[in-house]
Design an enzyme around this catalytic site. Structure first.
Site: not given
Ligand code: SF4
Length: 345
Positions: A89, A113, A116, A217, A335
């Site tokens: 995407e 992560c 995500c 970060l 995302c």
């Protein structure tokens, strides 16, 4: 799958032309046509026999738009289908200075992560240089046609995937994007976002690239960052900051730090003070953004009040900071979320 001609630069296409007994100027014609989004059959200035030979051996456009999801804030999310059926995407965001397309560099991601959705199913595969480039070309064509209008003026490598985990293909993409006769998006208009793979950040600087380097970060100390980003175990904050400083010293480009504010996790005033301290000492900028709700992870963005306090504290401590709008929030803008909800359907 046939080899992708869009993976190749003009020089490589020229070698193929030479092998086939074609004049070398054909390479430039084909390269430019491919970067305008044309299929082989649409290239009108090359002989029909050559079109047939190319169709036989190669894929021209490896990225097709599967679906478009316009958002009420002007952003548009795209779901792309690759030749082998893999879905990735991208998001087109419209700003006063131009249109920025966020593209993917991998299908899925192995960095894991916590905030995500892209990493939930792990890494499916790396994208080739042409598949990264093809996302921009597909959107240029969808938005501006094949007359040479380039709707996309800026690119951020911030979709699914860790670009520095697909290092060689990402580097080749960067070279292709700036090549004459192509999409002409130079390095100054490209941001590469990394979770902080410190040795590759240094390698990128050593290889002579000068894209804007954006480092996720999301926490000013190793304990919280490790919880949010497992990559921190391999490359703790000190190493990431040292690699960022190295990037600045080599390229002269200030480094951007991304910080998504998550309620009750990394949004305390003391954490803002610590963030200002770890990012000081060389030219840096901090982008703070309220996290889009990630339903799979049950993580919520910080409250309006703590976003304001966090921002003010960074300012008070002299940090260069921007509070970014959350674009595309109503179309699963974070995302990996769109691809997952589509697959779930
Ligand atoms: S935030 Fe980026 S690096 Fe982290 S899992 Fe998602 S896609 Fe991968």
């Amino acid at each position: 799958m046939k080899p992708i001609l869009l993976d190749m630069n003009a020089e490589e296409i020229s070698a193929i032309m030479k092998e086939g007994g074609q004049p070398s100027y054909r390479a430039g014609q084909i390269f430019s046509a491919l970067h305008l989004g044309k299929e082989f059959s649409e290239i009108s200035n090359i002989p029909k026999a050559l079109i047939a030979a190319l169709e036989d051996k190669y894929t021209a456009q490896p990225v097709k738009i599967e679906k478009e999801f316009p958002s009420s804030d002007g952003a548009k999310k795209y779901l792309f289908r690759l030749e082998d059926g893999v879905l990735i995407e991208g998001v087109l965001m419209r700003y006063k200075y131009g249109n920025t397309l966020c593209v993917s560099t991998q299908a899925g991601c192995r960095m894991g992560c916590a905030f995500c959705a892209s990493g939930i199913d792990g890494l499916a595969r790396n994208l080739t240089p042409g598949e990264i480039l093809g996302q921009i070309i597909a959107v240029n064509r969808a938005e501006g046609g094949v007359a040479g209008d380039r709707a996309v003026t800026n690119v951020v490598l911030m979709g699914s995937g860790e670009p520095l985990d697909n290092f060689e293909n990402t580097l080749k993409f960067l070279r292709l994007a700036g090549e004459r006769g192509g999409i002409c998006v130079g390095q100054r208009n490209i941001s590469l976002s990394t979770s902080g793979i410190a040795p590759k950040m240094r390698e990128l600087a050593d290889a002579g690239f000068s894209v804007t380097l954006t480092v996720s970060l999301h926490a000013p100390d190793d304990t919280v960052r490790e919880r949010l980003m497992p990559v921190n175990k391999a490359y703790p904050i000190k190493e990431v900051i040292s690699a960022a400083r190295y990037y600045f010293e080599k390229t002269g480009r200030r480094v951007i730090f991304e910080y998504a504010l998550i309620g009750g996790v990394n949004d305390a005033k003391e954490q803002a003070a610590a963030l200002a301290a770890v990012t000081s000492g060389f030219p840096t900028h901090i982008n703070i953004i309220k996290l889009n709700y990630v339903k799979e992870k049950k993580l919520r963005g910080a409250s309006k009040e703590s976003v304001r306090v966090f921002f003010d504290e960074l300012k008070r401590r002299g940090a260069s900071v921007t509070l970014r709008r959350t674009l595309g929030g109503d179309v699963d803008g974070a995302c990996g979320q769109l691809r997952r909800s589509y697959l779930d359907e």
